[in-house]
Write a protein that holds these residues in place. Structure first.
Motif, PDB file in Angstrom:
ATOM      1  N   GLN A 184       2.526  10.616  -8.912  1.00 63.79           N
ATOM      2  CA  GLN A 184       1.770   9.868  -9.365  1.00 63.79           C
ATOM      3  C   GLN A 184       2.978   7.730  -8.075  1.00 63.79           C
ATOM      4  O   GLN A 184       2.853   7.542  -7.437  1.00 63.79           O
ATOM      5  CB  GLN A 184       1.148   8.742  -9.488  1.00 63.79           C
ATOM      6  CG  GLN A 184      -0.341  10.068  -9.779  1.00 63.79           C
ATOM      7  CD  GLN A 184      -0.794   9.692 -10.655  1.00 63.79           C
ATOM      8  OE1 GLN A 184      -1.053   8.938 -11.470  1.00 63.79           O
ATOM      9  NE2 GLN A 184      -2.238  10.761 -10.616  1.00 63.79           N
ATOM     10  N   ALA A 185       3.398   8.023  -8.666  1.00 59.80           N
ATOM     11  CA  ALA A 185       5.021   6.664  -9.171  1.00 59.80           C
ATOM     12  C   ALA A 185       5.507   7.298  -7.748  1.00 59.80           C
ATOM     13  O   ALA A 185       5.761   5.203  -6.678  1.00 59.80           O
ATOM     14  CB  ALA A 185       5.138   7.202  -9.957  1.00 59.80           C
ATOM     15  N   LYS A 186       5.695   8.239  -6.921  1.00 59.34           N
ATOM     16  CA  LYS A 186       6.146   7.848  -5.964  1.00 59.34           C
ATOM     17  C   LYS A 186       5.805   7.852  -4.938  1.00 59.34           C
ATOM     18  O   LYS A 186       6.290   7.097  -3.991  1.00 59.34           O
ATOM     19  CB  LYS A 186       6.850   9.001  -6.108  1.00 59.34           C
ATOM     20  CG  LYS A 186       8.269   9.720  -5.494  1.00 59.34           C
ATOM     21  CD  LYS A 186       8.966  11.213  -5.584  1.00 59.34           C
ATOM     22  CE  LYS A 186       9.766  10.278  -6.914  1.00 59.34           C
ATOM     23  NZ  LYS A 186       9.953  12.163  -8.028  1.00 59.34           N
ATOM     24  N   ASP A 187       4.650   8.199  -4.344  1.00 55.25           N
ATOM     25  CA  ASP A 187       3.239   8.057  -3.982  1.00 55.25           C
ATOM     26  C   ASP A 187       3.179   6.270  -3.739  1.00 55.25           C
ATOM     27  O   ASP A 187       3.152   6.391  -2.554  1.00 55.25           O
ATOM     28  CB  ASP A 187       2.499   8.979  -3.280  1.00 55.25           C
ATOM     29  CG  ASP A 187       2.174  10.020  -3.452  1.00 55.25           C
ATOM     30  OD1 ASP A 187       3.875  10.435  -2.175  1.00 55.25           O
ATOM     31  OD2 ASP A 187       1.713  11.016  -3.881  1.00 55.25           O
ATOM     32  N   ALA A 188       3.204   5.169  -4.667  1.00 53.15           N
ATOM     33  CA  ALA A 188       2.938   4.891  -5.141  1.00 53.15           C
ATOM     34  C   ALA A 188       4.083   3.576  -4.611  1.00 53.15           C
ATOM     35  O   ALA A 188       4.251   2.356  -3.679  1.00 53.15           O
ATOM     36  CB  ALA A 188       2.162   4.072  -6.534  1.00 53.15           C
ATOM     37  N   LEU A 189       4.944   4.308  -4.660  1.00 46.92           N
ATOM     38  CA  LEU A 189       6.519   3.567  -4.677  1.00 46.92           C
ATOM     39  C   LEU A 189       6.261   3.343  -2.860  1.00 46.92           C
ATOM     40  O   LEU A 189       6.814   2.726  -1.918  1.00 46.92           O
ATOM     41  CB  LEU A 189       7.604   4.076  -5.366  1.00 46.92           C
ATOM     42  CG  LEU A 189       9.176   3.154  -5.147  1.00 46.92           C
ATOM     43  CD1 LEU A 189       8.847   2.184  -5.465  1.00 46.92           C
ATOM     44  CD2 LEU A 189       9.934   4.074  -5.683  1.00 46.92           C
ATOM     45  N   CYS A 190       5.958   4.412  -2.033  1.00 46.84           N
ATOM     46  CA  CYS A 190       6.294   4.602  -0.373  1.00 46.84           C
ATOM     47  C   CYS A 190       4.907   3.867  -0.055  1.00 46.84           C
ATOM     48  O   CYS A 190       5.299   2.627   0.597  1.00 46.84           O
ATOM     49  CB  CYS A 190       5.896   5.808  -0.152  1.00 46.84           C
ATOM     50  SG  CYS A 190       6.863   6.699  -0.784  1.00 46.84           S
ATOM     51  N   ALA A 191       3.662   3.205  -0.860  1.00 46.27           N
ATOM     52  CA  ALA A 191       3.232   2.757  -0.377  1.00 46.27           C
ATOM     53  C   ALA A 191       3.429   0.784  -0.226  1.00 46.27           C
ATOM     54  O   ALA A 191       2.698   0.251   0.086  1.00 46.27           O
ATOM     55  CB  ALA A 191       1.685   2.493  -1.362  1.00 46.27           C
ATOM     56  N   LEU A 192       4.324   0.746  -1.922  1.00 45.78           N
ATOM     57  CA  LEU A 192       3.893  -0.632  -1.717  1.00 45.78           C
ATOM     58  C   LEU A 192       6.098  -1.135  -0.646  1.00 45.78           C
ATOM     59  O   LEU A 192       5.188  -2.034  -0.565  1.00 45.78           O
ATOM     60  CB  LEU A 192       4.606  -0.381  -3.432  1.00 45.78           C
ATOM     61  CG  LEU A 192       4.105  -0.543  -4.304  1.00 45.78           C
ATOM     62  CD1 LEU A 192       4.228  -1.109  -5.756  1.00 45.78           C
ATOM     63  CD2 LEU A 192       3.589  -1.974  -4.100  1.00 45.78           C
ATOM     64  N   ARG A 193       6.207   0.121  -1.073  1.00 43.07           N
ATOM     65  CA  ARG A 193       7.536   0.063   0.199  1.00 43.07           C
ATOM     66  C   ARG A 193       7.033   0.068   1.519  1.00 43.07           C
ATOM     67  O   ARG A 193       7.698  -1.767   2.297  1.00 43.07           O
ATOM     68  CB  ARG A 193       8.591   0.901   0.153  1.00 43.07           C
ATOM     69  CG  ARG A 193      10.052   0.777  -0.955  1.00 43.07           C
ATOM     70  CD  ARG A 193      10.602   1.827  -1.127  1.00 43.07           C
ATOM     71  NE  ARG A 193      11.908   1.081  -2.023  1.00 43.07           N
ATOM     72  CZ  ARG A 193      12.028   1.905  -2.367  1.00 43.07           C
ATOM     73  NH1 ARG A 193      11.986   3.674  -1.813  1.00 43.07           N
ATOM     74  NH2 ARG A 193      13.356   2.185  -3.589  1.00 43.07           N
ATOM     75  N   ASP A 194       5.905  -0.108   1.912  1.00 40.77           N
ATOM     76  CA  ASP A 194       5.478  -0.363   3.532  1.00 40.77           C
ATOM     77  C   ASP A 194       5.119  -1.754   3.595  1.00 40.77           C
ATOM     78  O   ASP A 194       5.199  -2.336   4.742  1.00 40.77           O
ATOM     79  CB  ASP A 194       4.187   0.225   3.379  1.00 40.77           C
ATOM     80  CG  ASP A 194       4.893   1.870   3.735  1.00 40.77           C
ATOM     81  OD1 ASP A 194       5.957   1.404   4.332  1.00 40.77           O
ATOM     82  OD2 ASP A 194       4.422   2.996   3.992  1.00 40.77           O
ATOM     83  N   VAL A 195       4.052  -2.562   2.114  1.00 38.86           N
ATOM     84  CA  VAL A 195       3.487  -3.662   2.074  1.00 38.86           C
ATOM     85  C   VAL A 195       4.458  -4.692   1.672  1.00 38.86           C
ATOM     86  O   VAL A 195       4.059  -6.288   2.124  1.00 38.86           O
ATOM     87  CB  VAL A 195       2.094  -3.639   1.592  1.00 38.86           C
ATOM     88  CG1 VAL A 195       0.983  -2.867   2.348  1.00 38.86           C
ATOM     89  CG2 VAL A 195       2.313  -2.629   0.575  1.00 38.86           C
TER      90      VAL A 195
END
Lengths: 405, 302, 411
Positions: C155-166
């Protein structure tokens, strides 16, 4: 000459303490009758850092070796290494004293003392004075005794060491209740088993890469021209890997043994290897190229330092015998290739002499301690006591070199 | 020339100084013992020979005197363990009618020493009527349960030196606190006795350390598994595993137990502070880290 | 250097009047709320604090003025229960309220603990909303312990990817690293407060770049420009030194900052754009700042790509803090040059798929374990820590060769 004599050889190395017990039968027969090794403690980069633990591991090894040989030893030959060892060259020059200009023993004595008595700084002691050859009226000669000439010149390579560090080593051995018969620097001890007599005559560089130090010696015409120690060894590769790959030492050591390579090999560059290889918890992929880069950088630097220190002594002309690599780290794959790249001279890994029958002792990491034993054998010969005797063979010469003091 | 002498390593003092390590002291002690032992033996042999020549005639009748019928009046039994006289009498078949001079002291000693629980026995006569039996017993560090050929359960105890023995006379309560051993195979010697298990001194040291340092944790330990520990401490994969009531599996490296126990205490303290009770295993066998796994990997931490 | 110095001679008053910049620190989710509660940023003017959560109880005890409960209908004031999807839906439901929260804010610091439900799910939504409203978003995200379970890691990794995108910058603080930094006797609270220290230092140094009485200030446009690459990797490090050798000590301490030694940074410590903030006492002079700039820019980037700011803090003497924030483009668009007077950030278009694959390749093995790393004193000499230096030709041979020769090691 059929009397038996028991001799002991002790190497207090950075990774292990090795003790060999040898039995000399007659003049040239040497059997290894006892052997023991313990993991070394309190030794770093070839120097004793903790007297108590170093004593513990050494004494345990000696007791075990005595037990395996079934004899007890009263004195031993000891190897020594470490950055504190240093060497310099001296020359002695005298006018030949006798009226007929024939060189006699007194002349040799005088010129030798002249070359060997250079004052050392405080806290330094001599370990060896290595005879580098005579010149009579400027003409190099091996044995000037009885030659005619006006001026006699001699050259010595003088190895000296830090007095405290040597005292520490003596203390360890004396603390066991036995004495040190003689002390031989590691480079010479391993040099005399790693290189054949023929190679030493032609010219050869022996590099002993141990765990904590790298000891090297250059031979030419059967004579030791130069010795040296660098405080870098296999431990440094492990440490570099541990820091570079951010893994602990135990794992770094295992990575070094399993995947280490002294050159950057492009064939499997993009490959990764597993830290433990058994997919247990904590196993992680590590790229081969990182391992190679770290290892190569260290090895290359080490060779470059040796090259710098030896300068023009390194050339295909000076070293027809090439470079012989020994010591525990000689197992690192492609080390010879790295040496060839750095020195531009042919290199090979050492093999211990055929008389060593114990398969375990065949490994290059034992060349120092075997060299000690072999040296001890020559020194124990009843006729090798003085330089005056005409010594045959290389070991005779060795004994002659050191016996003079 | 004179100062040159100062500069060579050979001029450094090399006196036979004090022995600096235990090993060295022991070696000297053994050598002294050996020499003096040999000397004494020689003296004794010579002395004995002279004595036998000198007194040969007169000594035999004296022995006859003593060997007249003389019942055992008193038995003194000395032990450092739990065995008692009742057991002793049964074992060596002694009655008040037994003639003291007919007792084979060596046989009694052998009988006693064949009992696993007894490490060493000494038997002596104190004439006219006293028999002195003194034994040293093994003290158990672990217990085991095994089955014999007929499938009956046998309760065994294991001593610090690895001796496996049937505990005699132990109060049940004392044994209840001992953990069980697991992962070892009992092998039998030719005479049917069970061969000692290697490495028990190391295990005992671990248990000792734990018992002293953290008694409440130690009391939860139920099984010590030597599956991965053959007694060879230097083996790189040697591990001692422990099952406890609270934690499924604790893993120790067979060295430096002080440090490992200290770390265990720290981890348990840490985990308790976190109010987690679901630790599955703690692996303390790594040099600079410990691996802890939980039953519920997500855990309540935020 | 001179160029930088002359181009940004903005004093505090000018900055506020001309730029009228508004900064807001928003903690989102349980851990994020706690972080905002704990960090002490009271001394920074014009800095607003806010917390966002689904959990009514957590919000109720927060001392922060501005509190927003999201997903009222969805969770009825309860926690997201570790479900990212619930966190995300809660944020979507309250999108308007979130938008109100960030309207008019120029720079949002988002504080979040990844791995849980609300933080991981709602933070990317909030970041996106903030961006839509024209704010610049810098996120500080703690990552779960390695052993907290694969689910939380995932979950953390996915969220991190999403955050890095925005986000414009995402600074990660792995708990594994945090716990390594604490002493053997420290409690978890102390470990957390250390993490808070890192966050508050990062926030306050960006604040001081813009507002503090400085030798060199940075205007908001330049800052925003520096962070125009989204989806990039952010390098973050702190150094602290005191005494007469404050500069050297601070550089050394920066060198040892554990956040610069994360595995992902090991391959390369070079950033495409570097923000360097030096805060010192009243005795901080330009020569010291220059020395730091030389050392830091050489190590992490190049001088042209370094945005420098320096400030004095009247309450300190002979103390130097260095903050380094670097941004690299993971998409391989090449180093971005700073165009100093370009008004707004140009959004970079991503090939999301490619990026995900890139991350997948580097994904470490998942394990259901927790590692307690016992602190070992290990600087670059490692094993040879307590031995005499092994000097040859001016170099200490005990230090790994690859470090002395600055070879890049990819792991």
């Amino acid at each position: 000459m059929s009397q038996k004599k028991i001799i002991g050889a002790v190497e207090i190395g950075t990774s292990k303490v090795v003790v060999l017990v040898g039995e000399i039968l007659g003049r040239n027969s040497l059997n290894i009758i006892g052997m023991a090794q313990t993991t070394s403690m309190g030794v770093k980069k070839g120097e004793v850092t903790n007297l108590k633990s170093a004593s513990d591991s050494t004494h345990t090894a000696i007791v075990a070796a005595e037990k395996s040989a079934g004899v007890s030893i009263d004195s031993i030959y000891l190897s020594c290494s470490g950055r504190h060892l240093d060497g310099f060259s001296t020359t002695g020059k005298v006018a030949v004293s006798s009226s007929d200009n024939v060189i006699n023993r007194a002349d040799l004595q005088r010129v030798g003392e002249m070359a060997r008595t250079k004052a050392l700084p405080l806290q330094r002691v001599y370990i060896h004075h290595i005879l580098g050859g005579y010149k009579v009226d400027g003409q190099p000669t091996k044995n000037p005794l009885g030659m005619a000439g006006e001026q006699l010149e001699v050259q010595y390579w003088n190895v000296n060491a830090d007095q405290r560090k040597i005292s520490d080593q003596l203390h360890i051995i004396n603390g066991f209740g036995i004495k040190v018969d003689d002390m031989i620097i590691s480079s010479i001890a391993s040099g005399c088993v790693a290189a054949s007599e023929e190679e030493r005559d032609k010219g050869v560089l022996v590099i002993d890469i141990g765990c904590g130090t790298t000891d090297f010696a250059v031979y030419k015409d059967g004579i030791i021209l130069r010795t040296g120690v660098i405080g870098v060894g296999g431990d440094h590769i492990t440490n570099d890997l541990a820091i570079g790959l951010r893994i602990n030492y135990k794992n770094a050591e295992s990575i070094k043994h399993r995947f280490g390579k002294a050159i950057v090999d492009s064939s499997d560059k993009n490959d990764t290897v597993l830290l433990f290889g058994d997919l247990t918890i904590g196993d992680a992929p590590i790229s081969r190229s990182s391992i190679y880069k770290i290892t190569h950088a260290r090895v290359e630097e080490l060779f470059n330092i040796i090259h710098n220190k030896l300068g023009s002594l390194i050339s295909t002309q000076n070293l027809p015998g090439g470079i012989i690599i020994t010591g525990g780290s000689a197992r690192l794959p492609h080390l010879c290739e790295a040496a060839r790249q750095a020195f531009n001279v042919n290199a090979r890994v050492a093999q211990n002499p055929a008389w060593v029958t114990n398969p375990e002792l065949k490994a290059p990491e034992y060349s120092t301690v075997i060299g000690l034993l072999q040296y001890a054998m020559t020194a124990q010969r009843p006729d090798s006591g003085g330089r005056k005797k005409k010594n045959t063979g290389w070991f005779g010469k060795m004994a002659g070199i050191f016996a003079g003091n | 020339m004179s100062n040159r002498k100062q500069l060579d390593w050979r001029d450094l003092p090399q006196g036979n100084r004090k022995k600096t390590t235990k090993v060295a002291r022991r070696r000297r002690w053994l050598r002294v013992c050996k020499t003096s032992g040999l000397t004494l033996l020689l003296c004794a042999l010579v002395g004995g020979f002279v004595y036998s020549l000198y007194f040969a005639g007169s000594s035999i009748p004296q022995m006859d005197d003593l060997s007249r019928h003389q019942p055992v009046r008193q038995v003194t039994f000395i032990t450092d363990g739990v065995l008692d006289e009742t057991w002793l009498f049964r074992k060596i078949g002694l009655t008040s009618q037994t003639d003291i001079s007919s007792i084979d002291i060596q046989a009694i000693k052998n009988t006693l020493e064949s009992v696993g629980q007894i490490k060493e026995a000494s038997v002596s006569r104190n004439l006219p009527g006293e028999l002195i039996v003194s034994v040293r017993e093994c003290s158990p560090v672990l217990r085991a349960v095994t089955a014999d050929d007929k499938g009956r359960r046998i309760r065994l105890l294991i001593a610090r030196d690895g001796t496996v023995f049937e505990g005699i006379n132990y109060p049940a309560k004392a044994l209840r606190s001992l953990p069980y051993i697991g992962g070892v195979r009992f092998s039998t010697a030719e005479d049917g006795s069970i061969l000692p298990i290697k490495g028990m001194d190391v295990v005992a040291e671990l248990l000792e350390t734990a018992r002293i340092r953290m008694p409440e944790i130690y009391s939860t330990w139920t099984v010590v598994s030597c599956d991965r520990f053959s007694g060879d401490v230097s083996k790189p994969d040697a591990l001692i595993k422990i099952k406890s009531k609270l934690i499924e599996e604790l893993t120790f490296k067979p060295e430096n137990f002080d440090l490992q126990i200290e770390r265990l205490a720290e981890i348990i303290q840490f985990v308790q502070a976190e109010h987690r009770t679901d630790i599955l295993s703690i692996d303390l066998s790594y040099a600079d880290q410990a691996v802890v796994s939980y039953a519920d990997p997500r855990g309540p931490r935020s | 250097m001179d160029e930088l110095f002359t181009k940004n001679p903005i004093t505090k008053s000018e900055a506020i009047e001309d730029q009228g910049i508004s900064l807001k620190v928003i903690g989102i989710g349980g851990a994020g709320t706690n972080m905002v509660d704990r960090i002490k940023l009271d001394n920074l003017a014009d800095l607003h604090l806010a917390v966002v959560n689904t959990d009514r109880k957590t919000l109720a005890v927060s001392p922060v003025q501005e509190r927003l409960m999201i997903g009222r209908k969805l969770t009825r004031g309860l926690s997201a229960g570790g479900e990212t999807e619930i966190g995300r839906m809660a944020a979507e439901e309250s999108r308007d309220e979130l938008a109100r929260m960030v309207t008019g804010v120029d720079l949002v610091f988002l504080l979040v603990g990844l791995g849980g439900g609300t933080g991981s799910g709602a933070a990317p939504v909030l970041a996106q909303v903030a961006r839509e409203k024209g704010a610049m978003v810098i996120t500080f995200a703690t990552l779960p312990f390695h052993g907290e379970g694969s689910r939380r890691q995932e979950q953390a990794k996915d969220a991190l990817c999403a955050l890095r995108d925005v986000c414009h910058a995402v600074i990660t603080l792995p708990n594994d690293v945090l716990i390594r930094e604490i002493g053997e006797n420290d409690t978890l609270m102390e470990a957390l407060s250390k993490a808070d220290g890192w966050i508050s230092k990062g926030v306050s140094s960006i604040w001081s770049m813009l507002f503090a009485q400085g030798l060199i200030n940075v205007d908001f446009g330049a800052l925003k420009n520096a962070f125009h690459i989204t989806g990039g990797k952010t390098l973050y490090g702190l150094g602290y030194g005191e005494g007469y050798n404050a500069v050297e000590n601070a550089l050394k301490s920066l060198d040892q900052c554990p956040l610069l030694h994360l595995p992902e940074n090991y391959a390369s410590q070079k950033a495409d754009v570097l923000i360097l903030n030096v805060t010192g006492g009243t005795d901080l002079g330009m020569s010291q700042v220059n020395r730091i700039l030389d050392a830091v820019s050489e190590k992490f980037s190049s001088k042209e790509n370094t945005i420098l700011s320096a400030a004095q803090d009247a309450s300190m003497t002979r103390v130097i803090y260095i903050t380094v924030i670097g941004v690299s483009d993971l998409n391989g668009n090449g180093p971005a040059r700073i165009r100093k007077h370009t008004p707004a950030a140009v959004p970079v278009i991503h090939t999301e798929q490619a990026e995900k694959e890139l991350r997948k390749a580097r994904k470490p093995q998942r394990v259901d374990q927790e590692e307690f790393a016992f602190p070992s004193d290990r600087d670059n000499r490692g094993l040879f820590e307590d031995t005499e230096p092994n000097v040859y030709d001016g170099e200490d041979l005990d230090i790994p060769t690859f470090l002395r020769r600055s070879l890049k090691i990819t792991s």
